[in-house]
Structures are given as structure tokens and as C-alpha cells.
Design an enzyme around this catalytic site. Structure first.
Site, PDB file in Angstrom:
ATOM      1  N   GLY A 191      67.301  98.020 -15.545  1.00  0.00           N
ATOM      2  CA  GLY A 191      67.830  99.207 -16.197  1.00  0.00           C
ATOM      3  C   GLY A 191      68.567 100.061 -15.193  1.00  0.00           C
ATOM      4  N   VAL A 194      69.557 106.415 -15.797  1.00  0.00           N
ATOM      5  CA  VAL A 194      69.139 107.503 -14.914  1.00  0.00           C
ATOM      6  C   VAL A 194      67.830 107.170 -14.207  1.00  0.00           C
ATOM      7  CG1 VAL A 194      68.435 109.917 -14.831  1.00  0.00           C
ATOM      8  CG2 VAL A 194      70.343 109.232 -16.303  1.00  0.00           C
ATOM      9  N   LEU A 197      68.131 104.112 -11.708  1.00  0.00           N
ATOM     10  CA  LEU A 197      68.910 104.428 -10.516  1.00  0.00           C
ATOM     11  C   LEU A 197      68.139 105.352  -9.587  1.00  0.00           C
ATOM     12  CD1 LEU A 197      71.375 104.460  -8.743  1.00  0.00           C
ATOM     13  CD2 LEU A 197      72.417 106.145 -10.281  1.00  0.00           C
ATOM     14  N   GLU A 198      67.555 106.410 -10.137  1.00  0.00           N
ATOM     15  CA  GLU A 198      66.825 107.356  -9.290  1.00  0.00           C
ATOM     16  C   GLU A 198      65.661 106.681  -8.568  1.00  0.00           C
ATOM     17  OE1 GLU A 198      67.598 111.664 -11.530  1.00  0.00           O
ATOM     18  OE2 GLU A 198      65.604 110.746 -11.580  1.00  0.00           O
ATOM     19  N   HIS A 457      85.220 130.162   1.652  1.00  0.00           N
ATOM     20  CA  HIS A 457      85.636 129.078   2.541  1.00  0.00           C
ATOM     21  C   HIS A 457      84.775 129.093   3.802  1.00  0.00           C
ATOM     22  CE1 HIS A 457      88.218 126.226   4.657  1.00  0.00           C
ATOM     23  NE2 HIS A 457      88.137 127.028   5.710  1.00  0.00           N
TER      24      HIS A 457
END
Length: 492
Positions: A191, A194, A197-198, A457
Site C-alpha cells: 500500500g 499515506v 508511505l509514512e 527573506h
């Protein structure tokens, strides 16, 4: 003694059910909160919190590998699997304790520990709960309950394809991972969504031999083909994966699980693993309630047709919320749906619509993957006239400074109005950019208006501004952005 008739029955005491209970209690004290399993919610017990407890040490160890590139000598941290999993379980139990503690103000007479099944649209049969940590009899002996209104918040459970059952007692789901006493040597993760993968990436970074198996090339439910391709290249460069594994066969050889398959390059392979982790999706628990006796119209998955702005099933007195609805299966949405379902159930037949929050999802991989607002596939399916602004984070200044410069963001704007509609993205710290985007989308801001907001920035958010400028240009509402954002400093 619990009553046999109540104004509102709530089936399920997870995130959605608890949210519904708190709302219903504002209007009536005639409530039944029915739960057959352990308290503590999916998120706290086996979901978002324990998974992050595994991901955090994996990311810490992975950062050590980057130190030599900064000129800092370091050795990759030795993993003490016993100590690591002890912390995972301990902190997990702490989070569960917080949930249970929050229920201390509930009226004990409202809580019924039982399995509920419909006998008709208003009547529930209550059977003694058989879960290991549930010892109380159903409803103090009451075996039937009649409710004027009902909220369905039964949650979901892992879905396991039949082909994986050949792994026998070496087949596990994500719930089981957080009960480990030590890290295993190897795991095959089936699978590539989500959860897969995690957990797959975290285990790999902790020194476990892992292969991630997917189907059709999909990854983490990304629908934008450009973002999906970039994510697949980036993730598989580190994590062994077959995102389009074919001719897969699973069998046992002693204590090992053997996976025979054809990989993405067309090569036949055979690999052995200690465990097979099924992360192949979840299915609603509504199929255990006997909904066919309610007269509700069900979809192909057995879920009642409902209005997402009311959570009302048809025009009935029954409402649905959370993972049961399989609509937006994340915690904050479950809480919102529970609140909405509880509010309307308590005031029924006075049912009111409520505008939902902007959809948002975050995958805690590295780089992080995120989705906000309308996704690429949804816009295409709906025939929306939209433009795309794209930005790479490979040359983004602050990202390069921190050596996390991997990422691609795609932003979608509505032609004509210039409204920001959504985004799909992979990149550094994108959980934060996802929130910024969700907020401005919910405020219905145009891309031009968003670009008037301040950007500091050097920060990663400047990459977002570059993408917005590209989108404004694609919409015909702004000029071509200055080369490398010269007006905002080098590397902006």
C-alpha cells in the site's frame, strides 16, 4: 440505571462521536453514547500520534546522515529498537490518557458499552461487548434501545485484500506496529498510500529493511501527474519501492513471508521478509450495524447517502460523521463533522447547513506531501477553466541553505476571477505552507491579493510567492516574474 428510550443515540465514541456528544448535551440530557471497543480515538491509539512518534526518531537519525555535507563529522546513530518502541508506546498511552481524561465530565449514565445493531430505523439491539478491555455488560442489562435521533460515528478499520492472507500470522496492520516491543529486521509494506508511505519510510530510516509495494504507480493519493512523478522519483531514490508491482504472489516459508513479483522495470523478483504490513486502505464500520433495516439509501460501499453540509442521511433522523462517512478521514474533519451531526441531531427536524472548511491533507513523509482546496483531478473532472503556477524548491534559497531543497509545488487558479482554488505539492516543511494556502483559499482571495501580503527573506515561504507569481502570469493577471526573484534577495 440507563434508560431504554433516549432523544439521541450516538454510536461510536471516537473523535466524531465525542464531538457529537458534547454538542448534543447542550440541548438535551437524554443521550446514549454507545461504544463497543476501547476509548481513546483512532488518532491517539493507532493513527496520527503514534505514527509521528515513529517518524520523529527516523527523521532525527536521517539528519545525522546529512551532517558531513555541512562539514560536521558524525556517525549514523545506532538504533535501540527496544528503547525506541518503549517511548512510542509510552507516549501513545499518554495521548490516549488525555482523551479518556477529557471524558471525565461525561455523565456515566449516558455511556453504554455494547455493540449496537439496528432492528428498525429507531430501535437498536445492544449486545455485550466482547473486546478484551471491555468487561461491562451492555447497558446494565438493557438489550434494546429506542432513539428519536441517531448519530453514526463508528469509525473505520483496516482493509486487507484476500491475496495477503497467505502471510498468516506474519500479516499485520498499522495498529499492530505500535505494539511492537522491538524493531524487526525486515518488513514488506503493501500500500503506497499515506499510511504505507509514512510507516515504510520511517522504518527504512530506522534501519529496517523495507520494500514499499504499490499498484498502478500511485503514491500518497497525489492526483496531479507532475507532482506524482516528482514524488515517485524522490521517494524511490531513497526507499526501495515497486509502485506498480505486478503478478504478486505471497506465501510462507517457515517464519518468513516470501513475495514473488514483477518489479516496475519488468524484472521477476523474489524477496523474503519477517513481516507483511498491510496498509491497503480502510473500510467503514457501518457495515456492522444492519443499516439495511433503516430504510436508508446506501451507496456501493454500504454508506448512507448524506449531505456533507448537514451530515443528514437523506431526509431522515439519522446522521453520520467521521471515518464512518469515508468523506474526509482526518481528525479535524471528524471533529467538525461530529459537531455538525450532533448539532443537527439535537435540533432535528430543524436541520441547518454549515459551510465546510477548506479541505487540507498532509503526508508526513520527507519531503512532505500536501493537498489544499480543490485538487488537480477534481478540477479536471468538474471541467473548471483553470491555470497552473509551478515552482521547484531545488534552487529555492532557504531550502538550499538547509539542504532540504527537494520539492515541486503546483498551484491552481480560476481563469477569469483569479481566485486561488487549490494546490498539490511535495517539499520541505509543506505542512506549514498548506495551512497558509488553506487560509487564503477559505478567505476567497485572488492570487493578486495574496501577492500583496508580506513575505520575509530568506524563508521557505518565498518559494510559495514564486509559484503564486507564476500562476498570476498564467492567469494573464501579472507580468513574468523577475529572474530568480531579484527584487526579494538572492535565492528567494
Amino acid at each position: 440505571m440507563n434508560p431504554s428510550n433516549v432523544d439521541v443515540a450516538i454510536i461510536g465514541a471516537g473523535t466524531a462521536g465525542l464531538s457529537a456528544y458534547r454538542e448534543v448535551r447542550r440541548y438535551t440530557d437524554s443521550i446514549a453514547l454507545i461504544e463497543s471497543g476501547p476509548f481513546g480515538t483512532t488518532c491517539a491509539r493507532v493513527g496520527c500520534m503514534p505514527s509521528k512518534l515513529l517518524i520523529a526518531p527516523a527523521e532525527a537519525r536521517h539528519r545525522l546522515e546529512r551532517l558531513p555535507a555541512f562539514g560536521i563529522a558524525a556517525e549514523v546513530g545506532r538504533v535501540d529498537g527496544v528503547a525506541l518502541m518503549r517511548r512510542v508506546r509510552s507516549e501513545r498511552d499518554r495521548f490516549v490518557g488525555f482523551v479518556i481524561e477529557s471524558m471525565q465530565g461525561f455523565d456515566p449514565s449516558h455511556i453504554i458499552r455494547a455493540h449496537a445493531r439496528f432492528e428498525d430505523a429507531h430501535s437498536l439491539r445492544l449486545d455485550r461487548a466482547t473486546d478484551a478491555d471491555v468487561t461491562e455488560a451492555a447497558a446494565d442489562g438493557i438489550q434494546r434501545l429506542r432513539a428519536d435521533r441517531i448519530v453514526l460515528a463508528t469509525g473505520s478499520r483496516p482493509f486487507i485484500p484476500a491475496m495477503l492472507h497467505a502471510a498468516g500470522d506474519r500479516l499485520i496492520v498499522n495498529d499492530d506496529v505500535f505494539e511492537w516491543q522491538d524493531l524487526p529486521r525486515s518488513v514488506a509494506v503493501f500500500g503506497a498510500g499515506v499510511i504505507g508511505l509514512e510507516l515504510g519510510q520511517a522504518l527504512h530510516r530506522l534501519g529496517v529493511r523495507v520494500r514499499l509495494f504499490g499498484r498502478g504507480g500511485g503514491l500518497a493519493s497525489i492526483s496531479d501527474p507532475e507532482v506524482r512523478a516528482y514524488a515517485a522519483r524522490t521517494i524511490t531514490a531513497e526507499l526501495p519501492a515497486s509502485l506498480d508491482a505486478r503478478e504478486v504472489r505471497v506465501h510462507r516459508d517457515g517464519d518468513a513471508v516470501v513475495i514473488d513479483f514483477v518489479d516496475d522495470d519488468g524484472n521477476a523478483r523474489s524477496e523474503r521478509y519477517d513481516w507483511l504490513l498491510a496498509a491497503t486502505g480502510r473500510t467503514s464500520n457501518l457495515d456492522r450495524l444492519g443499516l439495511e433495516k433503516t430504510g436508508l439509501v446506501l451507496d456501493a460501499r454500504g454508506i448512507p447517502l448524506f449531505g456533507p453540509l448537514t451530515m443528514q442521511c437523506g431526509a431522515s433522523h439519522i446522521f453520520v460523521a467521521g471515518d464512518s462517512a469515508a468523506d474526509r478521514p482526518v481528525l479535524h474533519e471528524a471533529a467538525d463533522e461530529g459537531h455538525l451531526a450532533g448539532h443537527n441531531a439535537a435540533r432535528y427536524p430543524g436541520v441547518f447547513k454549515h459551510v465546510r472548511r477548506t479541505p487540507m491533507g498532509v503526508v508526513f513523509s520527507d519531503p512532505q506531501i500536501a493537498f489544499v482546496g480543490k485538487r488537480h483531478a477534481q478540477l479536471v473532472a468538474e471541467g473548471v477553466d483553470f491555470a497552473i503556477g509551478q515552482v521547484s524548491f531545488e534552487d529555492q534559497g532557504r531550502s538550499r541553505v538547509m539542504m532540504v531543497n527537494q520539492g515541486l509545488m503546483r498551484l491552481y487558479g480560476e481563469a477569469g476571477t483569479g481566485l486561488l482554488l487549490g494546490a498539490e505539492m511535495i517539499g520541505p516543511e509543506h505542512e506549514h505552507l498548506a495551512h497558509l494556502l488553506a487560509w487564503v483559499i477559505q478567505m476567497r482571495m485572488t492570487v493578486t491579493d495574496i501577492l500583496e501580503l508580506p513575505f520575509y527573506h530568506p524563508v521557505i515561504e518565498e518559494g510559495l510567492r514564486t509559484g503564486l507569481r507564476e500562476l498570476n502570469r498564467a492567469l494573464g493577471m501579472g507580468p513574468k516574474p523577475p529572474l530568480r526573484c531579484i527584487d526579494c534577495g538572492p535565492g528567494g
